[in-house]
Design an enzyme around this catalytic site. Structure first.
Site, PDB file in Angstrom:
ATOM      1  N   SER A 123       0.892  -1.186   0.000  1.00 46.45           N
ATOM      2  CA  SER A 123       0.000   0.000   0.000  1.00 46.45           C
ATOM      3  C   SER A 123       0.918   1.220   0.000  1.00 46.45           C
ATOM      4  O   SER A 123       1.207   1.785   1.030  1.00 46.45           O
ATOM      5  CB  SER A 123      -0.915  -0.026   1.221  1.00 46.45           C
ATOM      6  OG  SER A 123      -0.195  -0.302   2.405  1.00 46.45           O
ATOM      7  N   SER A 124       1.333   1.609  -1.208  1.00 42.62           N
ATOM      8  CA  SER A 124       2.552   2.426  -1.337  1.00 42.62           C
ATOM      9  C   SER A 124       2.363   3.928  -1.440  1.00 42.62           C
ATOM     10  O   SER A 124       3.303   4.684  -1.225  1.00 42.62           O
ATOM     11  CB  SER A 124       3.303   1.987  -2.590  1.00 42.62           C
ATOM     12  OG  SER A 124       2.592   2.414  -3.732  1.00 42.62           O
ATOM     13  N   ALA A 125       1.168   4.377  -1.826  1.00 44.71           N
ATOM     14  CA  ALA A 125       1.038   5.801  -2.196  1.00 44.71           C
ATOM     15  C   ALA A 125       1.099   6.724  -0.974  1.00 44.71           C
ATOM     16  O   ALA A 125       0.552   6.368   0.056  1.00 44.71           O
ATOM     17  CB  ALA A 125      -0.285   6.004  -2.936  1.00 44.71           C
ATOM     18  N   PRO A 126       1.743   7.877  -1.067  1.00 41.08           N
ATOM     19  CA  PRO A 126       2.319   8.494  -2.264  1.00 41.08           C
ATOM     20  C   PRO A 126       3.742   8.062  -2.627  1.00 41.08           C
ATOM     21  O   PRO A 126       4.375   8.700  -3.471  1.00 41.08           O
ATOM     22  CB  PRO A 126       2.294   9.984  -1.916  1.00 41.08           C
ATOM     23  CG  PRO A 126       2.475  10.017  -0.428  1.00 41.08           C
ATOM     24  CD  PRO A 126       1.779   8.791   0.096  1.00 41.08           C
ATOM     25  N   LYS A 129       8.030   5.388   0.886  1.00 39.08           N
ATOM     26  CA  LYS A 129       8.801   4.198   1.258  1.00 39.08           C
ATOM     27  C   LYS A 129       9.203   3.376   0.032  1.00 39.08           C
ATOM     28  O   LYS A 129      10.231   2.700   0.058  1.00 39.08           O
ATOM     29  CB  LYS A 129       8.023   3.379   2.291  1.00 39.08           C
ATOM     30  CG  LYS A 129       7.849   4.198   3.553  1.00 39.08           C
ATOM     31  CD  LYS A 129       6.947   3.600   4.578  1.00 39.08           C
ATOM     32  CE  LYS A 129       6.602   4.616   5.645  1.00 39.08           C
ATOM     33  NZ  LYS A 129       5.672   5.683   5.223  1.00 39.08           N
ATOM     34  N   ASP A 196       2.839  -0.810   4.892  1.00 35.08           N
ATOM     35  CA  ASP A 196       2.711   0.492   5.565  1.00 35.08           C
ATOM     36  C   ASP A 196       1.226   0.814   5.450  1.00 35.08           C
ATOM     37  O   ASP A 196       0.773   1.433   4.496  1.00 35.08           O
ATOM     38  CB  ASP A 196       3.587   1.535   4.859  1.00 35.08           C
ATOM     39  CG  ASP A 196       3.564   2.862   5.586  1.00 35.08           C
ATOM     40  OD1 ASP A 196       3.617   2.868   6.824  1.00 35.08           O
ATOM     41  OD2 ASP A 196       3.472   3.907   4.918  1.00 35.08           O
ATOM     42  N   CYS A 249       0.780   4.878  11.131  1.00 33.33           N
ATOM     43  CA  CYS A 249       1.075   6.164  11.782  1.00 33.33           C
ATOM     44  C   CYS A 249      -0.041   6.442  12.769  1.00 33.33           C
ATOM     45  O   CYS A 249      -0.726   7.450  12.707  1.00 33.33           O
ATOM     46  CB  CYS A 249       1.254   7.289  10.772  1.00 33.33           C
ATOM     47  SG  CYS A 249      -0.101   7.510   9.653  1.00 33.33           S
TER      48      CYS A 249
HETATM   49  C1  SAM Z   1      -0.267   5.111   4.991  1.00 31.47           C
HETATM   50  S1  SAM Z   1      -0.631   5.196   3.319  1.00 31.47           S
HETATM   51  C2  SAM Z   1       0.879   4.626   2.611  1.00 31.47           C
HETATM   52  C3  SAM Z   1       1.969   5.638   2.642  1.00 31.47           C
HETATM   53  C4  SAM Z   1       3.161   5.230   1.814  1.00 31.47           C
HETATM   54  N1  SAM Z   1       3.676   3.942   2.247  1.00 31.47           N
HETATM   55  C5  SAM Z   1       4.300   6.245   1.809  1.00 31.47           C
HETATM   56  O1  SAM Z   1       5.283   6.050   2.537  1.00 31.47           O
HETATM   57  O2  SAM Z   1       4.237   7.212   1.060  1.00 31.47           O
HETATM   58  C6  SAM Z   1      -1.703   3.868   3.062  1.00 31.47           C
HETATM   59  C7  SAM Z   1      -2.142   3.620   1.626  1.00 31.47           C
HETATM   60  O3  SAM Z   1      -2.928   2.419   1.624  1.00 31.47           O
HETATM   61  C8  SAM Z   1      -3.785   2.472   0.507  1.00 31.47           C
HETATM   62  N2  SAM Z   1      -4.799   1.388   0.661  1.00 31.47           N
HETATM   63  C9  SAM Z   1      -5.924   1.382   1.390  1.00 31.47           C
HETATM   64  N3  SAM Z   1      -6.547   0.187   1.280  1.00 31.47           N
HETATM   65  C10 SAM Z   1      -5.794  -0.575   0.451  1.00 31.47           C
HETATM   66  C11 SAM Z   1      -5.919  -1.892  -0.082  1.00 31.47           C
HETATM   67  N4  SAM Z   1      -6.930  -2.689   0.248  1.00 31.47           N
HETATM   68  N5  SAM Z   1      -4.958  -2.333  -0.935  1.00 31.47           N
HETATM   69  C12 SAM Z   1      -3.910  -1.531  -1.284  1.00 31.47           C
HETATM   70  N6  SAM Z   1      -3.757  -0.284  -0.816  1.00 31.47           N
HETATM   71  C13 SAM Z   1      -4.676   0.195   0.040  1.00 31.47           C
HETATM   72  C14 SAM Z   1      -4.299   3.894   0.554  1.00 31.47           C
HETATM   73  O4  SAM Z   1      -4.798   4.286  -0.712  1.00 31.47           O
HETATM   74  C15 SAM Z   1      -3.049   4.670   0.998  1.00 31.47           C
HETATM   75  O5  SAM Z   1      -2.409   5.220  -0.123  1.00 31.47           O
END
Ligand code: SAM
EC number: 2.1.1.178
Length: 493
Positions: A123-126, A129, A196, A249
């Protein structure tokens, strides 16, 4: 700022001393100090420190990392000039550093990354990491491995794509999938996986009071379910011997220790908790209170392996990290079924030998770069040439992807290929011809999209020729020589 009373009641239960609560509330509302993560494959710490000290900037070590195999890369930053946004600095714009909260810079360090690894960021966005994982892989110099940056949210994934391009993380691919699907469709293909997780975001409450204002147990239960499913998928898709790092977080125990406890139970015997070795960390909690009853969720020994960051103790955002090792394969227990996430209508890409040869010849003849096949793989769409790592070939036919690598050239011009900005930020540092080193002032102008007038440029380059822009020997971008000037080609990728 309003902090919901339900939330404060939960936090009060888990604070070591009840009189910490006032301090906790105060720190939740304070802005965090600016912090950055240095892109180690482009610049080492000594060089970075020396460079910025000339400008009156200082980096301050938060003191969380023992000297290990990865150089320390996450620091607070103090600058004399306050009217100039950090994000507008050319060092940021050309991918020398990433602006990232200090605690958020920790999880990727615990993935036990080795040369050539294939790593899923589920779950990488933005993309903070993912860029960090890609950077550690590229720091090995030889086999670059690959980071698969996944997110279910397409809009947020576009930011990941932009950040991977900016940081020159060519050893990457982007997928837009619900993270739950990796384990059941692919089986054990990744060396390590980062979860994450999406979370209630209390730890970043200072950014908006939304998460702290509306805190509700029912909502938290829903989020916990998603986090647990992501962990299940991550663990199933990780190879035996691999590492799975879980981070949030947030500070409530349900999204953190309780999820850790549940997953240890669910995969009993197949995974083990490992120590998150951070100096001055707070450890995890062992008990939670449900309906006035106290329930033991973790042993003291396990809780000590976890890392908690409290705003009022570590002076960071609220954060939590757990590290698991997969000690036993689960392939027999959970055999993967038909792969439903393989590319259905693969968009046409060319990774042929003849393409590798053509692009390599062009780069060598024009820029003097000898292309190493174990590090670089080129592929072409109808319009552009992308640079990625050879490890991409292992995923090409099994994983539907949105984007791979970074775009380095487009078709056109006298030599068939026209270099783009990311040509400069990825392999541009290796050029030994057709490059120009800019000084700090010109670099800043270049990042501000200005054209650069260079003294004595006449005669050195042909008009309309593309040159790599370097700063201190580091590839920063591409420009076009026109009438004795470098015509700006910044982010025209
Ligand atoms: C805490 S953020 C990640 C931050 C990112 N790791 C960074 O360091 O920039 C959590 C992410 O999980 C995504 N998310 C939520 N549910 C998800 C799912 N079922 N599968 C994949 N991604 C998911 C969200 O869209 C969000 O972008």
């Amino acid at each position: 700022m309003i902090i919901n009373n339900n939330y404060l009641d939960e936090i009060e239960k888990i604070l070591e001393n009840k009189n910490e609560l006032e301090d906790f509330k105060r720190y939740c509302t304070l802005p965090l100090k600016k912090s950055i993560k240095i892109n180690l494959h482009k610049i080492n710490l000594d060089k970075f420190r020396k460079l910025i000290s000339n400008w009156g900037w200082k980096i301050i070590d938060p003191g969380f990392i023992e000297k290990g195999n990865i150089e320390n890369d996450s620091f607070y930053i103090d600058r004399e000039e306050i009217d100039f946004a950090l994000g507008k600095s050319f060092l940021h714009m050309s991918g020398i550093f990433y602006i990232q909260e200090i605690a958020a810079g920790m999880p990727a360090r615990f993935l036990d990354i080795k040369e050539g690894d294939k790593i899923l960021d589920i779950s990488s966005a933005p993309g903070g990491k993912s860029t960090q994982i890609g950077d550690y892989l590229l720091s090995y110099k030889n086999r670059p491995g690959i980071v698969v940056a996944n997110d279910v949210n397409g809009k947020r994934l576009q930011t990941t794509a932009h950040n991977l391009n900016r940081m020159g993380i060519y050893n990457s691919m982007l997928t837009k999938l619900n993270g739950f699907v990796f384990g059941k469709n692919l089986g054990e293909v990744f060396d390590h996986v980062l979860v994450d997780a999406p979370c209630s975001g209390e730890g970043t409450g200072f950014k908006s009071d939304f998460s702290l204002k509306i805190w509700k147990r029912q909502e938290i239960n829903k989020i916990c379910g998603t986090q647990f499913q992501l962990l299940v998928s991550a663990i199933k898709s990780c190879k035996q011997g691999g590492t799975i790092v879980y981070s949030t977080c947030t500070m409530n125990p349900y999204e953190n220790e309780e999820n850790v406890s549940k997953i240890l139970d669910f995969f009993k015997g197949a995974i083990e908790l490992e120590n998150v070795d951070i100096k001055n960390k707070s450890i995890g909690i062992t008990e939670i209170e449900i309906d006035n009853e106290t329930k033991q969720i973790l042993s003291e020994q396990d809780a000590e392996k976890l890392a908690r960051f409290w705003p009022h103790k570590q002076k960071t955002g609220g954060f939590f990290i757990a590290k698991f090792k997969k000690v036993k394969t689960l392939q027999e227990k959970y055999p993967n079924k038909e792969n439903k996430i393989a590319p259905k209508n693969p968009f046409k890409i060319d990774t042929s030998k003849s393409l590798q040869k053509q692009v390599s010849n062009f780069i060598q003849e024009q820029y003097g770069i000898k292309v190493d096949k174990s590090k670089y793989l080129f592929f072409a769409t109808s319009k552009k040439i992308y640079l990625t790592s050879p490890e991409f070939l292992e995923f090409k036919d099994i994983l539907e992807f949105e984007k791979v690598g970074v775009p380095i050239m487009k078709f056109g011009g006298e030599h068939k290929f026209i270099p783009l900005h990311s040509f400069g930020t990825t392999i541009g540092g290796e050029t030994n011809k057709k490059y120009i080193n800019l000084n700090q002032d010109d670099m800043q102008k270049y990042s501000n999209l200005e054209d650069i007038k260079i003294e004595n440029l006449d005669g050195k380059y042909k008009d309309r020729e593309y040159v790599v822009i370097k700063f201190e020997g580091i590839g920063m971008g591409v420009g076009k020589i026109i009438d004795g000037k470098i015509k700006n080609k910044f982010i025209k990728a």
